[in-house]
Enzyme design. Structure first.
Site, mmCIF file in Angstrom:
data_model
loop_
_atom_site.group_PDB
_atom_site.id
_atom_site.type_symbol
_atom_site.label_atom_id
_atom_site.label_comp_id
_atom_site.label_asym_id
_atom_site.label_seq_id
_atom_site.Cartn_x
_atom_site.Cartn_y
_atom_site.Cartn_z
ATOM 1 N N PHE A 177 0.843 -1.201 0.000
ATOM 2 C CA PHE A 177 0.000 0.000 0.000
ATOM 3 C C PHE A 177 0.875 1.245 0.000
ATOM 4 O O PHE A 177 2.046 1.224 0.370
ATOM 5 C CB PHE A 177 -0.942 -0.002 1.206
ATOM 6 C CG PHE A 177 -0.227 0.041 2.538
ATOM 7 C CD1 PHE A 177 0.082 1.256 3.157
ATOM 8 C CD2 PHE A 177 0.156 -1.136 3.175
ATOM 9 C CE1 PHE A 177 0.742 1.287 4.371
ATOM 10 C CE2 PHE A 177 0.822 -1.113 4.392
ATOM 11 C CZ PHE A 177 1.123 0.102 5.000
ATOM 12 N N CYS A 178 0.280 2.355 -0.445
ATOM 13 C CA CYS A 178 0.931 3.665 -0.401
ATOM 14 C C CYS A 178 -0.164 4.711 -0.224
ATOM 15 O O CYS A 178 -1.299 4.377 0.129
ATOM 16 C CB CYS A 178 1.761 3.917 -1.662
ATOM 17 S SG CYS A 178 0.824 3.776 -3.198
ATOM 18 N N THR A 179 0.133 5.961 -0.451
ATOM 19 C CA THR A 179 -0.835 7.025 -0.162
ATOM 20 C C THR A 179 -2.092 6.890 -1.012
ATOM 21 O O THR A 179 -3.212 6.834 -0.491
ATOM 22 C CB THR A 179 -0.197 8.402 -0.395
ATOM 23 O OG1 THR A 179 1.005 8.499 0.355
ATOM 24 C CG2 THR A 179 -1.161 9.513 0.015
#
Length: 595
Positions: A177-179
């Site tokens: 996951f990331c922003t």
């Protein structure tokens, strides 16, 4: 109800005609009073934009009309004010820098896991590894519970971090996951290429997770790339800010730290005065090393040397003025310079040696295709502050331009390193002598230090390895030294010369017939230590000018491959021009002094 709507969106798609598209989007956004950043590249679009709802909706409609962006799905949030300062539309090679060829998210990505499904997995306790692909400063504000972070300072370092993961992870189910999901679009396919078999990417990233399921299984908040810095699971702006200097997000506790100075430093980048000096010195040393790779005097250049007629030469011929001023240069040398037309007037015209000159007239000697003898540029900076620079000077290396050396000098190198500032040596060291040398960073500070040398208030210590074994452990020499250079350009003992005194202490007598002595010059005459030891019958080991048996040699500056002159300025103490306190600086002993 908030006045400003924020959108974050990206889409991997093949885009073309980027320059006209850039102008179109920039003009439209400014007309609609939108602010933020839109990145365009052949691989797609990435954007963070804020403004009034109607303007934002119009921009989204415009973007969806572009082929390939029909399914653009922005993530919305709100803020009480405009989080961006201006509107930028830029063209980049990649919309998210990764640097790995062959990764094309427009054609294929890893399976996307919806936010609600990930929450269900976590609610059920399903065995899964959560992998945070963001940079360290982003992770600082928050991440999923038990998530693995990779210690990244830039997304380009992601492949290297993946290569160091345990081999058994290749069979684990991994949800990255990331922003907003964009980094995972490239990270997922890379991990699959590396042999990871169960890779998922959180669809829409943390922001979409907040929007759809809130903050369950998440600790803290999410860093965002605008002036809001962080948003909570309700997508509301938090009280965090960001350090202007190092860009680290700062909590309320961080902002209360005395090391936080808005616009200057924070607890994570604050450096003490000593730490700042260490960092600056490291940067200076790197610049010196870069100069040493291609020494400035090793490339042919035209060396121009000015000559201003002294008052006492007024009315004489130019040749007479030159031979009187530079009495160590044979007359025939000047004859060759004039014959080749290399002595010119202020207008650049060659002049005749019999020209009658007037005090203050300026002439130039031009030396084409000059290549200077090699020198040692292993200059070590021992200390620097606002007023002074202290170096450990190598040898051979002249301090000032002189003779065959113009660019291959300590002053020329340091002026390049400290440009636009010009540092000024406040005392002398021979080209062949190593050790501590002090320079001032302005004329003002030089004027506060130089009188200390002139008045004998500076304490100087040298090490010398000399021929023979002195009969006494402590001894001194008061022989006066000539005021003018004599044969071969050197000075000697002269009964009518300038008073001088040097004190010596034998530290060790070696089996090879040499001795190590500590030297304390109480006056500062040119070549004083070398002349006094020569006069006493203990020439310095490696001498080429003041030879054993009171003979004079012809060499003033040694060659780079010659054995060293065993004379080293080991210590100096003086009153600092700023603090008015006594300071002492030392240079490490050379190899010949510790054998």
């Amino acid at each position: 109800m908030s006045d400003v709507v924020n959108i974050a969106a990206y889409r991997f798609a093949s885009l073309c005609d980027l320059k006209p598209l850039r102008e179109r989007l920039l003009t439209f956004s400014k007309e609609q009073a939108l602010k933020g950043t839109i990145l365009l590249s052949p691989e797609g679009i990435n954007l963070f934009v804020a403004g009034e709802r109607t303007a934002v909706d119009s921009l989204v409609a415009l973007l969806r009309a572009i082929p390939g962006l029909e399914d653009l799905a922005p993530k919305y949030s709100e803020s009480e004010g405009q989080p961006f300062r201006r509107m930028l539309v830029r063209i980049k090679k990649e919309i998210i820098a990764f640097g790995v060829p062959g990764i094309d998210p427009a054609r294929r990505t890893s399976p996307k896991l919806p936010a609600k499904e990930l929450k269900q997995w976590l609610d059920e306790g399903r065995p899964v590894t959560l992998l945070d692909t963001r940079n360290d400063y982003e992770v600082k504000l928050g991440t999923f519970t038990n998530a693995v972070t990779l210690g990244l300072d830039h997304f380009r370092n992601f492949p290297k971090a993946v290569d160091s993961l345990p081999p058994d992870w290749k069979e684990r189910p991994i949800v990255m996951f990331c922003t907003g999901g964009i980094r995972c679009e490239k990270a997922g396919p890379y991990m699959e290429q590396a042999g990871f078999q169960q890779i998922y990417q959180l669809d829409g990233g943390i922001l979409k997770y907040f929007e759809e399921v809130g903050g369950d299984h998440y600790q803290g908040e999410c860093f965002v790339f605008d002036q809001r810095v962080g948003v909570d699971p309700a997508l509301s702006e938090t009280d965090n800010t960001q350090c202007f200097e190092c860009l680290t997000p700062l909590t309320a506790e961080d902002q209360a730290d005395p090391r936080y100075v808005p616009g200057t430093s924070c607890p994570y980048c604050f450096l003490t005065t000593e730490e700042q000096m260490t960092r600056r010195i490291a940067e200076r040393q790197a610049a010196i090393v870069a100069i040493a790779v291609h020494p400035p005097g090793s490339v042919p250049y035209e060396n121009v040397r000015p000559f201003n007629i002294p008052l006492d030469q007024d009315g004489r011929t130019l040749l007479e003025a030159l031979t009187a001023t530079f009495d160590h240069v044979p007359t025939e040398n000047w004859a060759a310079v004039f014959a080749e037309g290399r002595f010119v007037d202020a207008g650049g015209q060659p002049v005749h040696p019999d020209r009658i000159v007037r005090a203050g007239d300026r002439y130039e000697q031009r030396m084409p295709a000059t290549v200077e003898p090699p020198v040692s540029l292993d200059i070590r900076i021992l200390h620097e502050d606002e007023a002074i620079v202290v170096v450990d000077k190598p040898a051979p290396l002249p301090v000032h331009p002189c003779g065959r050396f113009h660019r291959h000098t300590l002053q020329n190198v340091l002026n390049d390193v400290y440009a636009p500032q010009k540092v000024r040596p406040v005392h002398r060291l021979d080209a062949n002598t190593t050790g501590v040398l002090v320079l001032a960073r302005s004329r003002h500070f030089a004027s506060r230090i130089q009188p200390q040398f002139e008045d004998g208030r500076v304490e100087k210590r040298y090490l010398a390895r000399v021929e023979g074994h002195p009969s006494q452990d402590r001894f001194a020499c008061d022989a006066p030294i000539s005021a003018e250079a004599g044969e071969f350009g050197g000075r000697t003992v002269d009964e009518g010369g300038l008073p001088a005194r040097t004190e010596f202490e034998v530290l060790e007598r070696f089996a090879d017939g040499t001795s190590l002595v500590s030297v304390r010059p109480l006056t500062g005459r040119t070549n004083q230590i070398r002349i006094h030891l020569w006069h006493l019958g203990h020439s310095i080991v490696g001498e080429q000018s003041y030879l054993p048996g009171r003979r004079l040699g012809e060499v003033q500056t040694r060659g780079i491959d010659d054995a060293p002159l065993c004379l080293h300025a080991s210590e100096i103490a003086f009153v600092h021009p700023l603090t008015r306190e006594l300071v002492t600086f030392r240079a490490a002993s050379p190899a010949w002094a510790v054998q």
